[in-house]
Design a protein around this motif. Structure first.
Motif, PDB file in Angstrom:
ATOM      1  N   GLY A  56       0.814  -1.211   0.000  1.00  0.00           N
ATOM      2  CA  GLY A  56       0.000   0.000   0.000  1.00  0.00           C
ATOM      3  C   GLY A  56       0.842   1.254   0.000  1.00  0.00           C
ATOM      4  N   MET A  57       1.901   1.279   0.824  1.00  0.00           N
ATOM      5  CA  MET A  57       2.770   2.442   0.882  1.00  0.00           C
ATOM      6  C   MET A  57       3.543   2.631  -0.429  1.00  0.00           C
ATOM      7  SD  MET A  57       2.206   4.103   3.589  1.00  0.00           S
ATOM      8  CE  MET A  57       3.409   5.265   2.971  1.00  0.00           C
ATOM      9  N   LYS A  58       3.990   1.539  -1.013  1.00  0.00           N
ATOM     10  CA  LYS A  58       4.755   1.657  -2.254  1.00  0.00           C
ATOM     11  C   LYS A  58       3.873   2.090  -3.419  1.00  0.00           C
ATOM     12  CE  LYS A  58       8.482  -1.376  -0.814  1.00  0.00           C
ATOM     13  NZ  LYS A  58       9.275  -2.607  -1.006  1.00  0.00           N
ATOM     14  N   LEU A  59       2.632   1.645  -3.422  1.00  0.00           N
ATOM     15  CA  LEU A  59       1.698   2.116  -4.443  1.00  0.00           C
ATOM     16  C   LEU A  59       1.462   3.616  -4.285  1.00  0.00           C
ATOM     17  CD1 LEU A  59      -0.881  -0.816  -4.346  1.00  0.00           C
ATOM     18  CD2 LEU A  59       0.509  -0.192  -6.325  1.00  0.00           C
ATOM     19  N   ILE A  79       2.395 -12.839   2.389  1.00  0.00           N
ATOM     20  CA  ILE A  79       3.443 -12.992   3.403  1.00  0.00           C
ATOM     21  C   ILE A  79       4.827 -12.884   2.752  1.00  0.00           C
ATOM     22  CG2 ILE A  79       4.453 -14.591   5.095  1.00  0.00           C
ATOM     23  CD1 ILE A  79       1.832 -13.388   5.965  1.00  0.00           C
ATOM     24  N   VAL A  80       4.905 -13.210   1.467  1.00  0.00           N
ATOM     25  CA  VAL A  80       6.182 -13.179   0.749  1.00  0.00           C
ATOM     26  C   VAL A  80       6.814 -11.791   0.784  1.00  0.00           C
ATOM     27  CG1 VAL A  80       7.307 -13.605  -1.489  1.00  0.00           C
ATOM     28  CG2 VAL A  80       5.460 -15.101  -0.727  1.00  0.00           C
ATOM     29  N   PHE A  81       6.006 -10.749   0.938  1.00  0.00           N
ATOM     30  CA  PHE A  81       6.551  -9.387   1.024  1.00  0.00           C
ATOM     31  C   PHE A  81       7.592  -9.267   2.129  1.00  0.00           C
ATOM     32  CE2 PHE A  81       2.141  -7.892  -0.501  1.00  0.00           C
ATOM     33  CZ  PHE A  81       2.528  -7.949  -1.835  1.00  0.00           C
ATOM     34  N   ALA A  93       6.926  -6.500  -3.636  1.00  0.00           N
ATOM     35  CA  ALA A  93       6.004  -5.355  -3.646  1.00  0.00           C
ATOM     36  C   ALA A  93       6.450  -4.307  -4.663  1.00  0.00           C
ATOM     37  CB  ALA A  93       5.905  -4.742  -2.253  1.00  0.00           C
ATOM     38  N   ASP A  94       7.770  -4.137  -4.820  1.00  0.00           N
ATOM     39  CA  ASP A  94       8.280  -3.186  -5.815  1.00  0.00           C
ATOM     40  C   ASP A  94       7.860  -3.595  -7.228  1.00  0.00           C
ATOM     41  OD1 ASP A  94       9.654  -1.582  -3.943  1.00  0.00           O
ATOM     42  OD2 ASP A  94      11.385  -2.917  -3.980  1.00  0.00           O
TER      43      ASP A  94
END
Length: 389
Positions: free
Chosen positions: A68-71, A222-224, A231-232
């Motif tokens: 969410g933050m990276k988006l 969970i892989v994040f 996520a990137d």
């Protein structure tokens, strides 16, 4: 709420987000029957695309915080929600529901709830309604797919380590379907989603579809935690697809199912197809006894799909095909027993359950944990018809 704010602040620092980026905020989403769902909005602070984030059933909405933050940092507003009965949302706690109650809720109430959340996201300042995406993890995969079926404005779907049923597979196979991003880790505790997603990616004809796999990291979102680059990559993909920048699509390492295997699965899925594939397999084995036309899991999934659609005759033929192809796998007989049980054929269910246990006793392939699950399943079916002595 103070603890959660601190966690989100740490995420902001970790991803190097700009000081001017609005802080994530927790909001209420009221459902049609008055239940309040909690959601977190990660605002981009400027006009642009938006993405709705739907969590897996063994987690809560905060599993999406890093994405969410990276988006948001990339100029895309995101919103994650807790399903009713999860996390901070209202409704009866999901783990207090019976299986039938839980299934009824996911089938009947969740779509309405998610639509309510989606409408709230569309009303966020600056959200461009022609640039909308959704992401689902595990059980959230089906939720996201169904949302995209109802809302044709959804232009991109990220589907992380979740099963896709017959209806969903039909949807992503259409030329008009949005591109999909598939991601999984090889050590997923629930299934071999790395191979499973190779099937789903082969169904999508969209050239913007991407697949990524990791050797480890766990289940779905969970892989994040083990791989921040996950996520990137998803962020880059959503940005490229939603903004129409095909030249900026990320490169990924996932594999796609071979065309000939995909064709066999399509044949199995058709009326009478399992019997025809069985004939082809037996003919091929006259030349090479070890030949296989398809992986076991996929045909097993097709069998359960037909069972759930109450096509019991078709499901039985599909499961029988799997026992022919994999006669040393106890799970194939257990699946056949499940279909007989659903069809009300008690006598054949007992035969299949007994065969499951006999093959299981000689099994040298499955892990101890998997063997125990298969045994428990077979014994449970027997206990429904054979009284204790």
């Amino acid at each position: 709420m103070i603890v959660r704010a601190c966690v989100l602040a740490a995420v902001i620092v970790a991803c190097g987000c700009s000081q001017s980026l609005p802080a994530p905020r927790v909001i209420d989403v009221q459902t049609s029957d008055g239940v309040i769902l909690k959601a977190t909005v990660f605002s981009a602070g400027k006009p642009g695309p938006a993405v709705l984030l739907l969590h897996q059933c063994d987690e809560q909405r905060n599993v999406w915080d890093s994405l969410g933050m990276k988006l948001a940092r990339a100029g895309m507003t995101a919103m994650s929600i807790d399903y009713r009965g999860y996390g901070e949302s209202g409704g009866m706690a999901h783990d207090k529901l019976t299986p039938d109650e839980f299934n009824a809720q996911t089938d009947n109430q969740w779509p309405i709830d998610v639509d309510s959340a989606f409408k709230v996201l569309l009303r966020e300042p600056g959200v461009e309604p022609s640039q909308i995406g959704a992401a689902g993890a595990s059980c959230g995969v089906q939720v996201a797919l169904q949302l995209a079926e109802r809302w044709h404005d959804i232009r991109a779907l990220a589907l992380l380590a979740g099963p896709i049923d017959q209806r969903g597979r039909s949807f992503i196979s259409k030329d008009s379907a949005p591109p999909i991003f598939l991601g999984a880790a090889a050590d997923d505790k629930y299934a071999n989603f790395v191979d499973i997603q190779s099937w789903y990616s082969a169904l999508s004809s969209n050239k913007q579809t991407r697949v990524i796999e990791y050797p480890n990291g766990g289940h779905a979102a969970i892989v994040f935690r083990a791989h921040p680059d996950f996520a990137d990559t998803i962020t880059k993909w959503f940005s490229a697809v939603l903004r129409g920048n095909a030249d900026q699509l990320p490169t990924t390492n996932g594999h796609t199912m071979r065309v000939e295997v995909l064709q066999v699965l399509r044949d199995v899925d058709r009326p009478g197809g399992a019997a025809r594939v069985a004939e082809t397999l037996m003919a091929a084995r006259k030349q090479n006894a070890a030949v296989q036309l398809f992986p076991e899991y996929y045909v097993n999934q097709l069998g359960y799909d037909h069972m759930l659609a109450k096509d019991f005759a078709g499901a039985i033929e599909i499961m029988k095909l799997n026992t022919i192809a994999y006669p040393n796998s106890p799970d194939t007989y257990d699946g056949l027993g499940d279909v007989y049980f659903a069809a009300g054929d008690t006598a054949r269910m007992v035969e299949a359950a007994k065969r499951t246990l006999a093959v299981l006793a000689k099994d040298t392939v499955d892990t101890a944990e998997r063997k125990q699950k298969i045994q428990d399943s077979a014994v449970a079916k027997l206990k429904n018809v054979i009284p204790h002595r």
